[in-house]
Design a protein around this motif. Sequence first.
Motif, PDB file in Angstrom:
ATOM      1  N   LYS A 116      43.819   1.506  52.601  1.00 18.61           N
ATOM      2  CA  LYS A 116      42.783   0.128  53.557  1.00 18.61           C
ATOM      3  C   LYS A 116      43.055  -0.519  53.795  1.00 18.61           C
ATOM      4  CE  LYS A 116      38.506   1.020  50.421  1.00 18.61           C
ATOM      5  NZ  LYS A 116      37.299   0.242  49.960  1.00 18.61           N
ATOM      6  N   GLY A 117      44.931  -0.903  54.131  1.00 18.41           N
ATOM      7  CA  GLY A 117      45.375  -1.760  54.517  1.00 18.41           C
ATOM      8  C   GLY A 117      46.178  -3.187  54.049  1.00 18.41           C
ATOM      9  N   THR A 118      47.563  -3.424  53.758  1.00 19.76           N
ATOM     10  CA  THR A 118      47.240  -5.108  53.464  1.00 19.76           C
ATOM     11  C   THR A 118      48.056  -5.728  55.082  1.00 19.76           C
ATOM     12  OG1 THR A 118      48.413  -5.961  52.170  1.00 19.76           O
ATOM     13  CG2 THR A 118      50.054  -4.166  52.741  1.00 19.76           C
ATOM     14  N   LEU A 119      47.274  -7.111  54.349  1.00 15.60           N
ATOM     15  CA  LEU A 119      48.031  -8.180  55.885  1.00 15.60           C
ATOM     16  C   LEU A 119      49.731  -8.393  55.360  1.00 15.60           C
ATOM     17  CD1 LEU A 119      47.639  -9.768  59.184  1.00 15.60           C
ATOM     18  CD2 LEU A 119      46.714 -10.730  57.217  1.00 15.60           C
ATOM     19  N   VAL A 120      50.374  -8.642  56.908  1.00 20.65           N
ATOM     20  CA  VAL A 120      52.121  -8.793  56.980  1.00 20.65           C
ATOM     21  C   VAL A 120      51.673  -9.683  57.928  1.00 20.65           C
ATOM     22  CG1 VAL A 120      54.841  -8.635  56.770  1.00 20.65           C
ATOM     23  CG2 VAL A 120      53.091  -7.385  55.258  1.00 20.65           C
ATOM     24  N   THR A 121      51.562 -11.072  57.559  1.00 20.76           N
ATOM     25  CA  THR A 121      51.822 -11.844  58.356  1.00 20.76           C
ATOM     26  C   THR A 121      53.285 -12.553  58.103  1.00 20.76           C
ATOM     27  OG1 THR A 121      50.057 -12.797  58.127  1.00 20.76           O
ATOM     28  CG2 THR A 121      50.839 -14.130  59.351  1.00 20.76           C
ATOM     29  N   VAL A 122      54.082 -12.468  58.749  1.00 25.47           N
ATOM     30  CA  VAL A 122      55.434 -13.274  59.368  1.00 25.47           C
ATOM     31  C   VAL A 122      55.655 -14.770  60.359  1.00 25.47           C
ATOM     32  CG1 VAL A 122      58.135 -13.386  59.609  1.00 25.47           C
ATOM     33  CG2 VAL A 122      56.680 -10.901  59.097  1.00 25.47           C
ATOM     34  N   SER A 123      56.094 -16.105  59.935  1.00 26.86           N
ATOM     35  CA  SER A 123      55.623 -16.999  60.683  1.00 26.86           C
ATOM     36  C   SER A 123      56.292 -18.391  59.570  1.00 26.86           C
ATOM     37  CB  SER A 123      53.496 -17.140  60.961  1.00 26.86           C
ATOM     38  OG  SER A 123      53.913 -19.012  60.987  1.00 26.86           O
ATOM     39  N   SER A 124      56.823 -18.408  60.574  1.00 20.69           N
ATOM     40  CA  SER A 124      57.473 -20.372  60.121  1.00 20.69           C
ATOM     41  C   SER A 124      56.974 -21.233  59.845  1.00 20.69           C
ATOM     42  CB  SER A 124      58.176 -20.514  61.120  1.00 20.69           C
ATOM     43  OG  SER A 124      58.352 -20.806  62.294  1.00 20.69           O
TER      44      SER A 124
END
Length: 124
Positions: A116-124
Amino acid sequence: QLQLVESGGGLVQPGGSLRLSCGSSGFAMDFVAIGWFRQAPGKEREGVSCISSGGVTNIADSVKGRFTIFRDNAKKLTFLQMDNLVREDTAVYYCAAHISPNVNYCGYGDMIYWGKGTLVTVSS
């Protein structure tokens, strides 16, 4: 039926690392090839990495040198180690699988089982 569950996503700063896990159940891993895909907002899903049941790997050019795929068949786990993350890596990451008698083959276009997916967020 093979079932897949991803974990390990989250928020990380640029330059950071994450390790995604894909747990498998319902099927022996002997002839199961596993792939990682991602879909960023407004973009098509793309194949990121793939590993055959025998451990042969493929890494997309966009993440080569930063991402590594590996698996532990005994534990029915497949991992995507992501290092030196950049904002463009932000996406929902999915693991997927297909069955192949060729232990050296993994095909992005052959996946028939999906998590079902997993969210990856790359942010400062």
